[in-house]
Design an enzyme around this catalytic site. Structure first.
Site, PDB file in Angstrom:
ATOM      1  N   CYS A  45       0.833  -1.213   0.000  1.00 25.07           N
ATOM      2  CA  CYS A  45       0.000   0.000   0.000  1.00 25.07           C
ATOM      3  C   CYS A  45       0.867   1.263   0.000  1.00 25.07           C
ATOM      4  O   CYS A  45       0.545   2.248  -0.670  1.00 25.07           O
ATOM      5  CB  CYS A  45      -0.939   0.009   1.201  1.00 25.07           C
ATOM      6  SG  CYS A  45      -2.105  -1.363   1.206  1.00 25.07           S
TER       7      CYS A  45
HETATM    8  C1  BEZ Z   1       0.413  -4.618   1.841  1.00 25.69           C
HETATM    9  O1  BEZ Z   1       0.096  -3.510   1.460  1.00 25.69           O
HETATM   10  O2  BEZ Z   1       1.572  -5.032   1.726  1.00 25.69           O
HETATM   11  C2  BEZ Z   1      -0.600  -5.524   2.473  1.00 25.69           C
HETATM   12  C3  BEZ Z   1      -1.756  -5.006   3.039  1.00 25.69           C
HETATM   13  C4  BEZ Z   1      -2.673  -5.851   3.642  1.00 25.69           C
HETATM   14  C5  BEZ Z   1      -2.468  -7.201   3.648  1.00 25.69           C
HETATM   15  C6  BEZ Z   1      -1.318  -7.715   3.055  1.00 25.69           C
HETATM   16  C7  BEZ Z   1      -0.386  -6.887   2.461  1.00 25.69           C
END
Ligand code: BEZ
Length: 211
Positions: A45
């Site tokens: 994210c």
């Molecule tokens: C990420 O942005 O890396 C992420 C967010 C939620 C669950 C798994 C990965």
């Protein structure tokens, strides 16, 4: 219920990093990209939010407003913004909805319980000037999105809204386009005076209009 192509985009009022806004009022007659991410302070994210911020001038050129969302509260978004700038070099330059009560996530069906019953998936909605949904996409948490592809789709959506054409596989702005099947050869002579290359009777390639 799922929001599908051609539906009216649900309107909402929400708290964001740029203050409380009403979606339709904020959007006005522009196009809009509404997207969700699963969670603040997570790796994929963080890269995504910076990547979108870095491309804001490209979205502006396409008269497309950007708004992001997760179910994290406002103070979390505000704290995380520093990390996004730090890691990617791009400061957050569009509103991020703090949807802690999941009001908007539920309206747009952004929580997919078989993937995760509390977090939003990576949903994308492109909404037209008429407030109708023009594109929906869903990615899992583990896959970061390619925002150049979203810009490419917006180019196609805007071109095909204006001209009776469709865009072929892997088309990018400036490539030849396909004359809509609803246009007869007779009508196509007026609409596409440079002519076309009929690969098949149903596949007529012509130069991109307005280029
Ligand atoms: C990420 O942005 O890396 C992420 C967010 C939620 C669950 C798994 C990965």
């Amino acid at each position: 219920m799922a929001v599908r192509l051609g539906d009216d985009a649900p309107d909402f009022t929400a708290e964001t990093t740029e203050g409380t806004l009403s979606f339709y009022d904020w959007k006005g007659d522009s196009w809009a990209l509404l997207f969700s991410h699963p969670k603040d302070f997570t790796p994929v994210c963080t890269t995504e939010l910076g990547a979108v911020a870095g491309r804001k001038p490209e979205f502006d050129k396409r008269d497309t407003k950007i708004i992001g969302l997760s179910v994290d509260p406002l103070d979390s978004h505000q704290d995380w913004a520093g990390d996004i700038a730090d890691v990617t070099g791009n400061a957050l330059n569009f509103p991020l909805i703090a949807d802690a009560d999941r009001k908007v996530a539920d309206l747009y069906d952004m929580i997919h319980p078989e993937a995760n019953d509390t977090l939003t998936v990576r949903s994308i909605f492109v909404i037209g000037p008429d407030n109708k949904v023009k594109l929906t996409l869903t990615y899992p948490a583990s896959t970061g999105r390619n925002w150049d592809e979203i810009l490419r789709v917006i180019d196609s959506l805007q071109l095909t809204a204006k001209h009776k054409v469709a865009t072929p596989s892997d088309w990018t702005d400036g490539d030849d386009v396909i004359i809509s099947g609803a246009v007869s050869d007779e009508d196509a002579k007026d609409a596409f005076p440079d002519g076309w290359d009929a690969k098949k009777p149903y596949l007529r390639l012509t130069k991109q209009p307005d280029k």
